[in-house]
Design an enzyme around this catalytic site. Structure first.
Site, PDB file in Angstrom:
ATOM      1  N   ALA A 277     -19.769 -66.034  31.250  1.00 43.65           N
ATOM      2  CA  ALA A 277     -18.809 -66.862  30.490  1.00 43.65           C
ATOM      3  C   ALA A 277     -18.290 -67.949  31.424  1.00 43.65           C
ATOM      4  CB  ALA A 277     -17.669 -65.993  29.967  1.00 43.65           C
ATOM      5  N   VAL A 278     -19.148 -68.935  31.689  1.00 46.18           N
ATOM      6  CA  VAL A 278     -18.832 -69.957  32.693  1.00 46.18           C
ATOM      7  C   VAL A 278     -18.642 -71.337  32.052  1.00 46.18           C
ATOM      8  CG1 VAL A 278     -19.946 -68.765  34.615  1.00 46.18           C
ATOM      9  CG2 VAL A 278     -21.318 -70.244  33.141  1.00 46.18           C
ATOM     10  N   ASP A 320     -16.297 -79.896  19.584  1.00 46.77           N
ATOM     11  CA  ASP A 320     -16.821 -79.540  20.914  1.00 46.77           C
ATOM     12  C   ASP A 320     -17.871 -80.524  21.421  1.00 46.77           C
ATOM     13  OD1 ASP A 320     -15.242 -77.304  20.749  1.00 46.77           O
ATOM     14  OD2 ASP A 320     -16.856 -75.845  21.033  1.00 46.77           O
ATOM     15  N   HIS A 452      18.385 -63.389  14.862  1.00 50.32           N
ATOM     16  CA  HIS A 452      18.559 -62.314  15.850  1.00 50.32           C
ATOM     17  C   HIS A 452      18.297 -60.965  15.180  1.00 50.32           C
ATOM     18  CE1 HIS A 452      20.100 -60.030  19.207  1.00 50.32           C
ATOM     19  NE2 HIS A 452      20.820 -59.322  18.347  1.00 50.32           N
TER      20      HIS A 452
HETATM   21  P1  FAD Z   1     -19.032 -75.229  16.151  1.00 50.11           P
HETATM   22  O1  FAD Z   1     -18.027 -74.262  15.691  1.00 50.11           O
HETATM   23  O2  FAD Z   1     -19.865 -74.878  17.319  1.00 50.11           O
HETATM   24  O3  FAD Z   1     -19.964 -75.510  14.897  1.00 50.11           O
HETATM   25  C1  FAD Z   1     -21.104 -76.293  14.982  1.00 50.11           C
HETATM   26  C2  FAD Z   1     -22.135 -75.765  14.003  1.00 50.11           C
HETATM   27  O4  FAD Z   1     -23.184 -76.704  13.904  1.00 50.11           O
HETATM   28  C3  FAD Z   1     -22.799 -74.458  14.436  1.00 50.11           C
HETATM   29  O5  FAD Z   1     -22.875 -73.583  13.352  1.00 50.11           O
HETATM   30  C4  FAD Z   1     -24.198 -74.870  14.886  1.00 50.11           C
HETATM   31  O6  FAD Z   1     -25.148 -73.835  14.714  1.00 50.11           O
HETATM   32  C5  FAD Z   1     -24.437 -76.032  13.944  1.00 50.11           C
HETATM   33  N1  FAD Z   1     -25.399 -77.012  14.443  1.00 50.11           N
HETATM   34  C6  FAD Z   1     -25.560 -77.451  15.722  1.00 50.11           C
HETATM   35  N2  FAD Z   1     -26.488 -78.424  15.760  1.00 50.11           N
HETATM   36  C7  FAD Z   1     -26.920 -78.595  14.484  1.00 50.11           C
HETATM   37  C8  FAD Z   1     -27.861 -79.460  13.887  1.00 50.11           C
HETATM   38  N3  FAD Z   1     -28.504 -80.402  14.595  1.00 50.11           N
HETATM   39  N4  FAD Z   1     -28.080 -79.349  12.553  1.00 50.11           N
HETATM   40  C9  FAD Z   1     -27.408 -78.422  11.823  1.00 50.11           C
HETATM   41  N5  FAD Z   1     -26.480 -77.589  12.335  1.00 50.11           N
HETATM   42  C10 FAD Z   1     -26.240 -77.693  13.645  1.00 50.11           C
HETATM   43  N6  FAD Z   1     -11.228 -71.812  19.781  1.00 50.11           N
HETATM   44  C11 FAD Z   1      -9.966 -71.647  19.337  1.00 50.11           C
HETATM   45  O7  FAD Z   1      -9.319 -72.634  18.970  1.00 50.11           O
HETATM   46  N7  FAD Z   1      -9.392 -70.400  19.264  1.00 50.11           N
HETATM   47  C12 FAD Z   1     -10.047 -69.296  19.643  1.00 50.11           C
HETATM   48  O8  FAD Z   1      -9.509 -68.200  19.572  1.00 50.11           O
HETATM   49  C13 FAD Z   1     -11.374 -69.433  20.132  1.00 50.11           C
HETATM   50  N8  FAD Z   1     -12.076 -68.351  20.509  1.00 50.11           N
HETATM   51  C14 FAD Z   1     -13.369 -68.498  20.931  1.00 50.11           C
HETATM   52  C15 FAD Z   1     -14.066 -67.376  21.331  1.00 50.11           C
HETATM   53  C16 FAD Z   1     -15.372 -67.484  21.775  1.00 50.11           C
HETATM   54  C17 FAD Z   1     -16.115 -66.251  22.197  1.00 50.11           C
HETATM   55  C18 FAD Z   1     -16.001 -68.769  21.783  1.00 50.11           C
HETATM   56  C19 FAD Z   1     -17.426 -68.911  22.210  1.00 50.11           C
HETATM   57  C20 FAD Z   1     -15.313 -69.895  21.389  1.00 50.11           C
HETATM   58  C21 FAD Z   1     -13.982 -69.777  20.973  1.00 50.11           C
HETATM   59  N9  FAD Z   1     -13.229 -70.883  20.597  1.00 50.11           N
HETATM   60  C22 FAD Z   1     -11.936 -70.737  20.175  1.00 50.11           C
HETATM   61  C23 FAD Z   1     -13.790 -72.244  20.623  1.00 50.11           C
HETATM   62  C24 FAD Z   1     -14.214 -72.654  19.205  1.00 50.11           C
HETATM   63  O9  FAD Z   1     -15.157 -71.722  18.728  1.00 50.11           O
HETATM   64  C25 FAD Z   1     -14.812 -74.048  19.228  1.00 50.11           C
HETATM   65  O10 FAD Z   1     -13.926 -74.950  19.847  1.00 50.11           O
HETATM   66  C26 FAD Z   1     -15.072 -74.527  17.806  1.00 50.11           C
HETATM   67  O11 FAD Z   1     -15.945 -73.643  17.148  1.00 50.11           O
HETATM   68  C27 FAD Z   1     -15.660 -75.929  17.805  1.00 50.11           C
HETATM   69  O12 FAD Z   1     -15.889 -76.310  16.495  1.00 50.11           O
HETATM   70  P2  FAD Z   1     -17.023 -77.362  16.103  1.00 50.11           P
HETATM   71  O13 FAD Z   1     -16.921 -77.541  14.630  1.00 50.11           O
HETATM   72  O14 FAD Z   1     -16.928 -78.531  16.981  1.00 50.11           O
HETATM   73  O15 FAD Z   1     -18.399 -76.651  16.478  1.00 50.11           O
HETATM   74  P1  NAD Z   2     -13.775 -71.536  30.680  1.00 47.82           P
HETATM   75  O1  NAD Z   2     -13.955 -72.930  31.100  1.00 47.82           O
HETATM   76  O2  NAD Z   2     -12.505 -71.157  30.022  1.00 47.82           O
HETATM   77  O3  NAD Z   2     -13.940 -70.566  31.926  1.00 47.82           O
HETATM   78  C1  NAD Z   2     -15.089 -70.539  32.705  1.00 47.82           C
HETATM   79  C2  NAD Z   2     -14.719 -70.001  34.061  1.00 47.82           C
HETATM   80  O4  NAD Z   2     -15.924 -69.714  34.753  1.00 47.82           O
HETATM   81  C3  NAD Z   2     -13.936 -70.993  34.905  1.00 47.82           C
HETATM   82  O5  NAD Z   2     -12.769 -70.382  35.396  1.00 47.82           O
HETATM   83  C4  NAD Z   2     -14.902 -71.368  36.015  1.00 47.82           C
HETATM   84  O6  NAD Z   2     -14.251 -71.626  37.249  1.00 47.82           O
HETATM   85  C5  NAD Z   2     -15.745 -70.117  36.098  1.00 47.82           C
HETATM   86  N1  NAD Z   2     -17.079 -70.347  36.653  1.00 47.82           N
HETATM   87  C6  NAD Z   2     -17.931 -71.363  36.402  1.00 47.82           C
HETATM   88  N2  NAD Z   2     -19.094 -71.179  37.080  1.00 47.82           N
HETATM   89  C7  NAD Z   2     -18.963 -70.014  37.758  1.00 47.82           C
HETATM   90  C8  NAD Z   2     -19.816 -69.276  38.617  1.00 47.82           C
HETATM   91  N3  NAD Z   2     -21.032 -69.714  38.899  1.00 47.82           N
HETATM   92  N4  NAD Z   2     -19.371 -68.115  39.135  1.00 47.82           N
HETATM   93  C9  NAD Z   2     -18.128 -67.657  38.838  1.00 47.82           C
HETATM   94  N5  NAD Z   2     -17.270 -68.324  38.025  1.00 47.82           N
HETATM   95  C10 NAD Z   2     -17.681 -69.479  37.488  1.00 47.82           C
HETATM   96  O7  NAD Z   2     -15.040 -71.204  29.754  1.00 47.82           O
HETATM   97  P2  NAD Z   2     -15.373 -69.961  28.824  1.00 47.82           P
HETATM   98  O8  NAD Z   2     -14.492 -68.819  29.120  1.00 47.82           O
HETATM   99  O9  NAD Z   2     -16.842 -69.813  28.869  1.00 47.82           O
HETATM  100  O10 NAD Z   2     -14.988 -70.511  27.404  1.00 47.82           O
HETATM  101  C11 NAD Z   2     -15.559 -71.734  26.938  1.00 47.82           C
HETATM  102  C12 NAD Z   2     -14.587 -72.477  26.097  1.00 47.82           C
HETATM  103  O11 NAD Z   2     -14.496 -71.877  24.808  1.00 47.82           O
HETATM  104  C13 NAD Z   2     -13.154 -72.461  26.614  1.00 47.82           C
HETATM  105  O12 NAD Z   2     -12.937 -73.429  27.600  1.00 47.82           O
HETATM  106  C14 NAD Z   2     -12.403 -72.775  25.381  1.00 47.82           C
HETATM  107  O13 NAD Z   2     -12.440 -74.155  25.155  1.00 47.82           O
HETATM  108  C15 NAD Z   2     -13.193 -72.068  24.307  1.00 47.82           C
HETATM  109  N6  NAD Z   2     -12.570 -70.759  24.015  1.00 47.82           N
HETATM  110  C16 NAD Z   2     -11.300 -70.744  23.535  1.00 47.82           C
HETATM  111  C17 NAD Z   2     -10.686 -69.540  23.274  1.00 47.82           C
HETATM  112  C18 NAD Z   2      -9.281 -69.535  22.765  1.00 47.82           C
HETATM  113  O14 NAD Z   2      -8.824 -70.581  22.331  1.00 47.82           O
HETATM  114  N7  NAD Z   2      -8.581 -68.420  22.770  1.00 47.82           N
HETATM  115  C19 NAD Z   2     -11.343 -68.346  23.496  1.00 47.82           C
HETATM  116  C20 NAD Z   2     -12.637 -68.395  24.013  1.00 47.82           C
HETATM  117  C21 NAD Z   2     -13.243 -69.615  24.249  1.00 47.82           C
END
Ligand code: FAD
Ligand code: NAD
Length: 475
Positions: A277-278, A320, A452
């Site tokens: 998860a980097v 994103d 409260h």
């Molecule tokens: P996405 O949600 O990635 O949607 C893009 C969609 O487009 C996907 O379904 C993909 O398959 C599709 N696609 C891609 N290319 C094409 C193409 N050429 N043609 C057709 N379809 C395509 N954010 C939060 O705010 N709160 C959270 O709690 C949170 N938790 C997360 C937990 C995890 C494990 C991860 C990985 C991410 C989390 N995030 C969270 C981040 C959040 O998921 C993203 O910021 C968000 O989904 C971005 O939305 P988006 O619409 O830009 O793209």
């Molecule tokens: P992140 O950027 O939050 O964390 C990645 C971490 O990996 C960093 O601290 C970085 O220093 C470390 N890292 C990078 N390369 C490394 C290496 N080679 N060895 C050891 N450590 C290394 O990224 P993530 O946790 O993968 O999540 C991606 C993104 O998805 C987040 O930045 C966030 O935007 C979104 N997300 C949001 C939520 C939420 O809103 N609750 C939850 C999950 C994901």
């Protein structure tokens, strides 16, 4: 040649794309939404990363594992004893799948109700806003739009010498699908995903070690917050190794051997599973034809201006795929702003006030500037803070770790930022966001009546404490 014409074509059905589609339909646009994602059953699964393998499923597992942890560790203090507690991971995962599926179905119904045309397939932008659609089933065809929004989201970064196999070495997708709690789980990256998913599996009994390349945990928040977080994670038994650079991971006899360097020394640890998860990168590969006219940044993101306009006329990009935080609510708000701009309205998004939440226990939430940001920018500021341990509600709940910090401009008192570590921080941060959007001051928050006993009294008291007049602590 384009067969069919739309007012708006959206590529990507995540929280950016699908929200834009619904808002556009409300504004009477003829909309085509293209998304390639399918569920295990081979059916369309709109909702993007967020709904399918991100925000929603991770929170389902965080909630299930939190219940399990509370029963084991926290109920006794309330006088509740529960014998024979056990966890069926399969049931937990099934429940998570049902939550996702229910929401996938809800979205498809919303598309129908809003007369949005939905194509389950791959979209590729050609020239002049024509888009090639390659359906999951059937032949490719081309459509044309007055406007196109690119909302293809992001994919995980990989690192050298660590190959994701989906079983032993996984990314966020695999970490949501373990059939049982691994005895030992390694996590590369102590960022948002690492901390959230590490917490899930730790609560379910795994020994969890996180390798973080940086020397500091959560550098995005101020040191008082990251220290408080580190203390809580340590109490929970999460082993976070800072300054640990992973050199590689190898599968040896069904186990994963991780080699890393820390303080100049090379060491290794062996795990049953490894989560990588980097960070994530824009999913721009295969999205643009050679003639699309859309420029990429050197990081592979789509280049946009402050209004999400790309370098090609009437082609927009959000979420994103572009600069700014990778968060679902940011993607959605950009989608709405772009559609309203297309409709001639004043689409608005303020990237300075995007709230962040990490759903660990305690939760960590923040918005706006940190003390670090302000010091670097030479802005004079004052702070006020208040611990949950001094709130009646926190103690009554038996959930009183953490504190609220409010940062205000030294002269005008306008709130510039806030950070919360504590119970329901995810909900409470909204009050600060609203105050900041209305250009409110700490004085404003201090003069608003808070019920409260509630946890939000900690916000009230932190605001009062900016002016050294908190009631329930020595100032
Ligand atoms: P996405 O949600 O990635 O949607 C893009 C969609 O487009 C996907 O379904 C993909 O398959 C599709 N696609 C891609 N290319 C094409 C193409 N050429 N043609 C057709 N379809 C395509 N954010 C939060 O705010 N709160 C959270 O709690 C949170 N938790 C997360 C937990 C995890 C494990 C991860 C990985 C991410 C989390 N995030 C969270 C981040 C959040 O998921 C993203 O910021 C968000 O989904 C971005 O939305 P988006 O619409 O830009 O793209
Ligand atoms: P992140 O950027 O939050 O964390 C990645 C971490 O990996 C960093 O601290 C970085 O220093 C470390 N890292 C990078 N390369 C490394 C290496 N080679 N060895 C050891 N450590 C290394 O990224 P993530 O946790 O993968 O999540 C991606 C993104 O998805 C987040 O930045 C966030 O935007 C979104 N997300 C949001 C939520 C939420 O809103 N609750 C939850 C999950 C994901």
């Amino acid at each position: 040649m384009s067969d069919k014409k739309f007012d708006l074509i959206i590529v990507g059905g995540g929280p950016g794309g699908y929200v834009a589609a619904i808002r556009a339909a409300q504004l009477d646009m003829k909309v085509l939404l293209i998304d390639d994602r399918q569920g295990d059953d081979g059916k369309a699964a709109p909702g993007g990363t967020c709904l399918n393998v991100g925000c929603v499923p991770s929170k389902a597992l965080l909630d299930s594992s939190k219940h399990y942890h509370h029963i084991q560790h926290d109920y006794a203090a309330h006088g509740i004893s529960v014998d024979g507690v056990s966890m069926d991971v399969g049931t937990m995962i099934d429940r998570k799948r049902k939550v996702v599926k229910q929401l996938n179905g809800g979205l498809l119904q919303l598309f129908k109700a809003n007369k949005i045309e939905f194509a389950n397939g791959w979209g590729k932008l050609l020239s002049d806003r024509s888009v090639e659609v390659t359906p999951c089933e059937g032949d490719s065809y081309t459509v044309a739009g007055q406007h196109v929004i690119l909302a293809a989201g992001s994919v995980p970064f990989t690192i050298p010498n660590v190959e994701i196999d989906g079983t032993h070495i996984v990314d966020n997708v695999g970490a949501l699908e373990f059939g049982e709690a691994p005895e030992r789980l390694g996590v590369i990256g102590a960022g948002v995903i690492g901390l959230e998913m590490g917490s899930v599996w730790k609560r379910l009994g795994s020994e969890v070690i996180l390798f973080e390349a940086m020397d500091e945990l959560l550098p995005v928040v101020d040191k008082d917050m990251s220290r408080a977080a580190a203390r809580e994670f340590k109490k929970q038994g999460l082993d976070i190794r800072l300054g640990a650079k992973v050199a590689g991971a190898d599968l040896v006899d069904g186990k994963v051997k991780v080699t890393y360097t820390k303080d100049g020394n090379e060491s290794s640890e062996t795990f049953d599973r490894l989560l990588v998860a980097v960070g994530r990168r824009a999913a721009s590969e295969g999205l643009l034809g050679e003639e699309s006219g859309v420029k990429l940044t050197d990081r592979g993101q789509i280049e946009v201006d402050a209004h999400c306009r790309t370098s090609a006329e009437n082609v927009w990009a959000i979420g994103d795929l572009v600069r700014g935080p990778m968060l679902a609510h940011k993607a959605s708000e950009e989608g709405v702003a772009v559609v309203e701009t297309i409709a001639g309205q004043h689409g608005h998004i303020n990237l300075d006030h995007v709230p962040w939440v990490i759903y660990t226990d305690p939760e960590i939430a923040w918005v706006g500037k940190t003390e670090k940001d302000l010091a670097e920018a030479g802005v004079e500021y004052k702070t006020g803070s208040f611990p949950f341990a001094a709130t009646g509600r926190g103690l009554a709940m038996g959930d009183a770790a953490g504190h609220v910090k409010i940062i205000a401009d030294a002269e005008s008192d306008r709130i510039l930022g806030a950070q919360i570590i504590g119970p329901t921080a995810s909900e409470m941060i909204a009050e600060i966001v609203v105050t900041m959007e209305f250009a409110g001051a700490s004085e404003d928050l201090g003069r608003i009546i808070h019920a409260h006993p509630t946890l939000s009294e900690a916000i009230h008291e932190a605001a009062l404490s900016v002016d050294k007049r908190a009631i329930h602590k020595a100032n």
